[in-house]
Motif scaffolding. Structure first.
Motif, PDB file in Angstrom:
ATOM      1  N   GLN A  10      19.793-128.319  37.915  1.00  0.00           N
ATOM      2  CA  GLN A  10      18.358-128.639  37.940  1.00  0.00           C
ATOM      3  C   GLN A  10      17.676-128.499  36.579  1.00  0.00           C
ATOM      4  N   ASP A  13       8.649-136.826  36.897  1.00  0.00           N
ATOM      5  CA  ASP A  13       8.492-136.795  38.358  1.00  0.00           C
ATOM      6  C   ASP A  13       9.819-136.628  39.086  1.00  0.00           C
ATOM      7  N   ASN A  14      10.863-136.342  38.334  1.00  0.00           N
ATOM      8  CA  ASN A  14      12.185-136.158  38.929  1.00  0.00           C
ATOM      9  C   ASN A  14      12.264-134.778  39.578  1.00  0.00           C
ATOM     10  N   LYS A  15      12.297-134.760  40.885  1.00  0.00           N
ATOM     11  CA  LYS A  15      12.292-133.483  41.608  1.00  0.00           C
ATOM     12  C   LYS A  15      13.600-132.715  41.458  1.00  0.00           C
ATOM     13  N   GLU A  16      14.610-133.391  40.923  1.00  0.00           N
ATOM     14  CA  GLU A  16      15.888-132.717  40.679  1.00  0.00           C
ATOM     15  C   GLU A  16      15.880-131.939  39.367  1.00  0.00           C
ATOM     16  N   LEU A  75      13.894-129.145  37.187  1.00  0.00           N
ATOM     17  CA  LEU A  75      12.896-128.069  37.274  1.00  0.00           C
ATOM     18  C   LEU A  75      12.635-127.413  35.923  1.00  0.00           C
ATOM     19  N   LYS A  80       6.902-128.920  33.473  1.00  0.00           N
ATOM     20  CA  LYS A  80       8.082-128.111  33.768  1.00  0.00           C
ATOM     21  C   LYS A  80       8.417-127.292  32.531  1.00  0.00           C
ATOM     22  N   PRO A  83       7.565-124.734  41.857  1.00  0.00           N
ATOM     23  CA  PRO A  83       7.284-125.729  40.812  1.00  0.00           C
ATOM     24  C   PRO A  83       5.800-126.054  40.685  1.00  0.00           C
ATOM     25  N   THR A  84       5.094-126.052  41.801  1.00  0.00           N
ATOM     26  CA  THR A  84       3.653-126.327  41.766  1.00  0.00           C
ATOM     27  C   THR A  84       2.910-125.221  41.029  1.00  0.00           C
ATOM     28  N   LYS A 134       3.716-125.402  37.288  1.00  0.00           N
ATOM     29  CA  LYS A 134       2.934-126.471  36.656  1.00  0.00           C
ATOM     30  C   LYS A 134       1.502-126.002  36.397  1.00  0.00           C
TER      31      LYS A 134
END
Length: 258
Positions: A13, A45-48, A50, A99, A205-206, A209
């Motif tokens: 990740q 925007d890649n959620k993979e 982090l 990130k 992650p939110t 950010k």
């Protein structure tokens, strides 16, 4: 996507970006900066992904500076544009990236290289790292945020000393000043970064950010505008022409102060 100047991969990740110009001590040229921006923008925007780790190929240098030959004949306006586009598209992008970004500083981090490291949220250095902003030896000043980020990290007095003397500091000095978070043996550099990321990927992650945005909000952007103006004006001086000519011809510069 294939990159000419970068090696890019995702592992656990984490997006690994390695500046792959080892023969040039990973110096930043225009295409390298463009590729860094492309990688970051394509993964925002890649959620993979982090977190992001940026480093340089080889053991000698993280990034030993900018590719001076690319801008040796720039005008004042071209100098301003160089700084403004670079700051907006890469350095500010990194600082405001949602990130966490860690710079793994392996070896020399000079000029634009140190500015790249400072734009990251954290820095881990190998014990052979050497850091500095030598732009005044070319009749220039730092143009990618160095005059703003360095004093925020280590204080105004020491930052001015480093900039106007062009002196390098070693990894331990950098750690004592707060310029780097950790110093480790070179063969442990990436593992130390992975250790930090192993904690980060467990967090929200939110929230991360939001935290990055909140921490970055403490400072004003006015100083960057002053830097862009001043950086551009350097391109109209005789000292700049003399500094670059001396560098490219491997001789000692003879500055006249004009």
């Amino acid at each position: 996507m294939n990159y000419q100047n970068l090696f890019v991969n995702i592992e656990d990740q984490i997006l690994f970006i390695t500046i792959n110009r080892e023969a040039k001590l990973n110096a930043l040229n225009k295409s390298t900066l463009e590729e860094i921006a492309q990688v970051l923008n394509s993964n925002v925007d890649n959620k993979e992904v982090l977190g992001v780790l940026i480093t340089g190929a080889g053991s000698k240098a993280f990034v030993a500076g900018a590719d001076i030959s690319e801008f040796s004949n720039y005008s004042i306006e071209e100098g301003k544009k160089l700084a403004a586009i670079g700051q907006d598209s890469v350095f500010n992008l990194i600082e405001n990236y949602p990130k966490p970004v860690i710079a793994a500083v392996n070896g020399f981090a000079l000029g634009g290289g140190l500015e790249l490291a400072m734009s990251a949220h954290m820095r881990v250095a190998s014990d052979n790292a050497r850091l500095g902003l030598p732009e005044v030896t070319l009749g220039l000043i730092p143009g990618y945020g160095g005059t703003q980020r360095l004093p925020r990290l280590i204080g105004k007095g020491k930052a001015i000393e480093m900039i106007v003397t062009a002196d390098m500091i070693d990894a331990k000095q950098a750690e004592s000043l707060g310029l780097v978070n950790y110093v480790v043996a070179q063969d442990e550099l990436i593992n130390k970064c992975k250790e930090i990321f192993s904690k980060i990927v467990q967090r929200s992650p939110t929230a991360i950010k939001a935290a990055i945005k909140a921490v970055n909000a403490y400072s004003s952007a006015d100083g960057f505008d002053v830097e862009i103006q001043s950086f551009g004006e350097c391109f109209g001086t005789e000292d700049f022409k003399e500094g670059v000519d001396a560098f490219l011809n491997k001789r000692k510069p003879n500055f006249k102060g004009n």
